[in-house]
Motif scaffolding. Structure first.
Motif, PDB file in Angstrom:
ATOM      1  N   GLN A   1     -34.417  42.415 -82.697  1.00 47.67           N
ATOM      2  CA  GLN A   1     -33.354  42.409 -81.693  1.00 47.67           C
ATOM      3  C   GLN A   1     -32.586  43.732 -81.771  1.00 47.67           C
ATOM      4  OE1 GLN A   1     -32.978  39.999 -79.424  1.00 47.67           O
ATOM      5  NE2 GLN A   1     -34.674  38.836 -80.326  1.00 47.67           N
TER       6      GLN A   1
ATOM      7  N   SER B   1     -27.447  40.228 -79.193  1.00 49.73           N
ATOM      8  CA  SER B   1     -28.737  39.600 -78.901  1.00 49.73           C
ATOM      9  C   SER B   1     -29.282  38.890 -80.137  1.00 49.73           C
ATOM     10  CB  SER B   1     -29.736  40.637 -78.395  1.00 49.73           C
ATOM     11  OG  SER B   1     -29.917  41.681 -79.334  1.00 49.73           O
ATOM     12  N   LEU B   2     -28.978  39.406 -81.337  1.00 51.80           N
ATOM     13  CA  LEU B   2     -29.427  38.765 -82.571  1.00 51.80           C
ATOM     14  C   LEU B   2     -28.729  37.412 -82.751  1.00 51.80           C
ATOM     15  CD1 LEU B   2     -31.119  38.882 -85.123  1.00 51.80           C
ATOM     16  CD2 LEU B   2     -29.322  40.246 -86.219  1.00 51.80           C
TER      17      LEU B   2
ATOM     18  N   ALA C   1     -30.305  34.985 -80.321  1.00 50.43           N
ATOM     19  CA  ALA C   1     -31.640  34.556 -80.733  1.00 50.43           C
ATOM     20  C   ALA C   1     -31.583  33.568 -81.891  1.00 50.43           C
ATOM     21  CB  ALA C   1     -32.469  35.779 -81.133  1.00 50.43           C
TER      22      ALA C   1
END
Length: 288
Positions: free
Chosen positions: A250, A255-256, A259
């Motif tokens: 990522q 975004s990490l 996810a």
């Protein structure tokens, strides 16, 4: 309000339902006694390790896993693990947060250093255990302390340690869920280590819906939560170990965090809205 101090709309009065049918009082007392004996044994073993340089830091991980599973089972909760084993080396272990039971359950996945608020350091018994276990204490109400906290977590990860964090920042009842806040994920990016998401769920044996009996939320006291869990009959803890997110998978912490979220944030807000009729206007404002 600090980024380390998010709040949840869940309270014992609004969404925590006692498990039924309940276990008899003598059985509940025996369960709590068994937990106390196991905790005292853990304290003794930890003290032995710190008092003897040859044993310090060398308590086998499998012993820790079995001890943590034994604590959960002693209070009458069955445990079901699914997924693959957590990898060795530096690892950020993240999960949704429902109960004090989450801590031994994640330690059963992989023994790790706990990310904990500074107030826990002053708790009797638990504070000493957390400190000796290498907990990384955070000052959640000081925004200026955030960069130093992230740096300390990244340092532990680079040293090959596993660090456990609950990115929701607060406990939820188990039927509603919060979104993962992204600050802690910066440490994994800085250290270049994988992230291991875990989803925790509590339910009654034979039932499909999530149970709130294990929840430790709002103004709930630890003693009240312990007694509620000890009285619960057929409570099952499900630990779903999700696939590892490798380093570089990522591009950024936002975004990490997305996810790694075990439950989509859209679902979390839907659950919070469903609870709205039982919440005060102040509670709804915090939920937003």
């Amino acid at each position: 309000m600090s980024v380390w101090l998010p709040t949840a709309p869940c309270t014992p009065g609004s969404c925590v339902e006692p498990a039924a049918p309940a276990a008899a009082v003598p059985r509940a007392v025996l369960r709590l006694t068994a937990v106390a004996v196991l905790v005292l044994a853990g304290i003794a073993l930890t003290a032995l390790g710190w008092g003897c340089p040859r044993l310090r830091g060398r308590i086998p991980a499998e012993w820790v896993r079995r001890w943590c599973r034994s604590i959960v089972r002693a209070i009458g909760v069955r445990v079901r693990f699914t997924g693959t084993a957590a990898p060795d080396g530096g690892l950020l272990l993240v999960a949704n947060h429902v109960s004090w039971l989450d801590i031994p359950l994640l330690a059963a996945v992989r023994p790790a250093r706990m990310l904990a608020k500074t107030e826990i350091r002053d708790w009797p018994v638990a504070g000493a255990l957390a400190a000796r276990g290498g907990a990384v204490f955070i000052e959640r109400d000081r925004l200026r302390a955030l960069p130093d906290t992230v740096a300390r977590i990244a340092h532990a990860l680079r040293e090959g340690a596993a660090v456990v964090a609950f990115p929701e920042g607060s406990t939820w009842c188990g039927r509603a869920h919060g979104r993962f806040h992204r600050a802690v994920f910066q440490a994994a990016l800085d250290a270049g280590v994988p992230v291991q998401p875990v989803r925790l769920r509590y339910r009654q044996d034979g039932g499909g819906a999530a149970s709130t009996a294990a929840a430790f939320v709002g103004e709930d006291t630890l003693l009240a939560s312990l007694w509620r869990v000890a009285r619960a009959r057929g409570l099952v803890a499900e630990v779903d170990i999700r696939p590892v997110i490798p380093p570089g998978d990522q591009p950024d912490r936002r975004s990490l965090a997305r996810a790694a979220q075990p439950v989509p944030s859209e679902t979390a807000w839907t659950h919070a809205v469903l609870l709205a009729p039982q919440l005060s206007p102040q509670g709804m404002a915090r939920a937003r």
